[in-house]
Design a protein around this motif. Structure first.
Motif, PDB file in Angstrom:
ATOM      1  N   GLU A   1       0.738  -1.213   0.125  1.00 23.02           N
ATOM      2  CA  GLU A   1       0.008  -0.084  -0.162  1.00 23.02           C
ATOM      3  C   GLU A   1       0.799   1.143  -0.094  1.00 23.02           C
ATOM      4  O   GLU A   1       2.096   1.106   0.483  1.00 23.02           O
ATOM      5  N   ASP A   2       0.234   2.191  -0.534  1.00 24.08           N
ATOM      6  CA  ASP A   2       1.210   3.648  -0.385  1.00 24.08           C
ATOM      7  C   ASP A   2       1.810   3.797   0.758  1.00 24.08           C
ATOM      8  O   ASP A   2       2.975   4.275   0.923  1.00 24.08           O
ATOM      9  N   TRP A   3       1.030   3.878   1.849  1.00 23.79           N
ATOM     10  CA  TRP A   3       1.706   4.342   3.122  1.00 23.79           C
ATOM     11  C   TRP A   3       2.902   3.228   3.751  1.00 23.79           C
ATOM     12  O   TRP A   3       3.455   3.772   4.450  1.00 23.79           O
ATOM     13  N   GLU A   4       2.660   1.939   3.148  1.00 21.01           N
ATOM     14  CA  GLU A   4       3.736   1.100   3.523  1.00 21.01           C
ATOM     15  C   GLU A   4       5.260   1.387   2.942  1.00 21.01           C
ATOM     16  O   GLU A   4       6.048   0.784   3.475  1.00 21.01           O
ATOM     17  N   LEU A   5       5.210   2.159   1.857  1.00 15.86           N
ATOM     18  CA  LEU A   5       6.623   2.646   1.259  1.00 15.86           C
ATOM     19  C   LEU A   5       7.093   3.534   2.155  1.00 15.86           C
ATOM     20  O   LEU A   5       8.430   3.359   2.362  1.00 15.86           O
ATOM     21  N   ASP A   6       6.369   4.354   2.852  1.00 12.05           N
ATOM     22  CA  ASP A   6       7.055   5.307   3.813  1.00 12.05           C
ATOM     23  C   ASP A   6       7.684   4.455   5.083  1.00 12.05           C
ATOM     24  O   ASP A   6       8.492   4.638   5.626  1.00 12.05           O
ATOM     25  N   GLU A   7       6.849   3.449   5.372  1.00 13.21           N
ATOM     26  CA  GLU A   7       7.205   2.518   6.525  1.00 13.21           C
ATOM     27  C   GLU A   7       8.562   1.879   6.219  1.00 13.21           C
ATOM     28  O   GLU A   7       9.454   1.861   6.881  1.00 13.21           O
ATOM     29  N   ILE A   8       8.670   1.198   5.024  1.00 14.74           N
ATOM     30  CA  ILE A   8       9.918   0.605   4.531  1.00 14.74           C
ATOM     31  C   ILE A   8      11.069   1.760   4.662  1.00 14.74           C
ATOM     32  O   ILE A   8      12.090   1.349   5.089  1.00 14.74           O
TER      33      ILE A   8
ATOM     34  N   PRO B   1       3.798  -6.198   5.380  1.00 18.59           N
ATOM     35  CA  PRO B   1       2.869  -5.765   4.235  1.00 18.59           C
ATOM     36  C   PRO B   1       1.365  -6.502   4.514  1.00 18.59           C
ATOM     37  O   PRO B   1       1.485  -7.656   4.887  1.00 18.59           O
ATOM     38  N   ILE B   2       0.584  -5.567   4.638  1.00 15.34           N
ATOM     39  CA  ILE B   2      -0.904  -6.076   4.672  1.00 15.34           C
ATOM     40  C   ILE B   2      -1.362  -7.303   3.717  1.00 15.34           C
ATOM     41  O   ILE B   2      -1.929  -8.152   4.148  1.00 15.34           O
TER      42      ILE B   2
END
Length: 197
Positions: A40-47, A119-120
């Motif tokens: 998901e787009d927000w997961e890019l920031d998490e990584i 990742p979800i």
């Protein structure tokens, strides 16, 4: 199909049974696919934000793949995905001493170093979510186990009598919230009560 808000949920998520059997599949879903794990787009920031915390859990080959492809990659069909090692194993994966493929992100979470579990899309598997091409707000929530790879999980689910939606309760709540899950569970109970004994 079960309609909850703007989600169309496959009946199979209630009707079928599933429990991952890692001793049999060895975590094969982390290396058997057409691309890396959808993000998901927000997961890019998490990584990006937590990469240094995740990095010690990764293999030399995984780090090399990330160095070459980036911390995430774009796939024409799936959108943003995790990079893979030679088009197979997820670059964020590693094998434990039993040969089971594990997630470096998830291991960092279990070690208390991250609040983001993984990742979800991975957490929800074998549920896969597809957005409607006609209505961007509409999502299809489908049950899609791999026929060979997930055979042991389907068998174990039947043996233990655990429906897909119960096995994946944590990840469904993580994705859609408690209210959505409670509605799904109540729908399942109603549908099951209508079944002849």
């Amino acid at each position: 199909m079960i309609a909850i808000d703007n989600k169309l949920v496959s009946d199979h998520i209630i009707e079928e049974q599933f429990v991952c059997d890692l001793s049999k599949c060895k975590g094969g879903c982390c290396e058997d696919g057409d691309a890396g794990a959808p993000l998901e787009d927000w997961e890019l920031d998490e990584i990006i934000q937590h990469f240094e915390v995740i990095k010690p859990y990764l293999t030399t080959a995984g780090l090399a793949a990330i160095e070459k492809q980036g911390k995430y990659a774009y796939d024409a069909h799936f959108g943003w995905v995790t990079p893979t090692i030679k088009g197979e194993m997820c670059a964020y994966g590693f094998r434990d001493n039993k040969g089971i493929l594990k997630c470096g992100i998830e291991q960092a979470y279990y070690d208390g170093k991250l609040e983001w579990k993984k990742p979800i899309s991975c957490h929800l598997y074998p549920i896969r979510i597809q957005k409607s091409k006609l209505d961007p707000d509409l999502e299809y929530v489908n049950y899609e186990p791999r026929e060979d790879l997930c055979k042991a999980a389907c068998n174990l689910g039947k043996k233990l009598k655990v429906p897909v939606y119960i096995f994946l309760k944590e990840s469904i709540i993580r994705k859609y919230g408690q209210e959505f899950y409670d509605t799904l569970a109540a729908t399942a109970e109603h549908m099951n009560s209508q079944q002849p004994d």
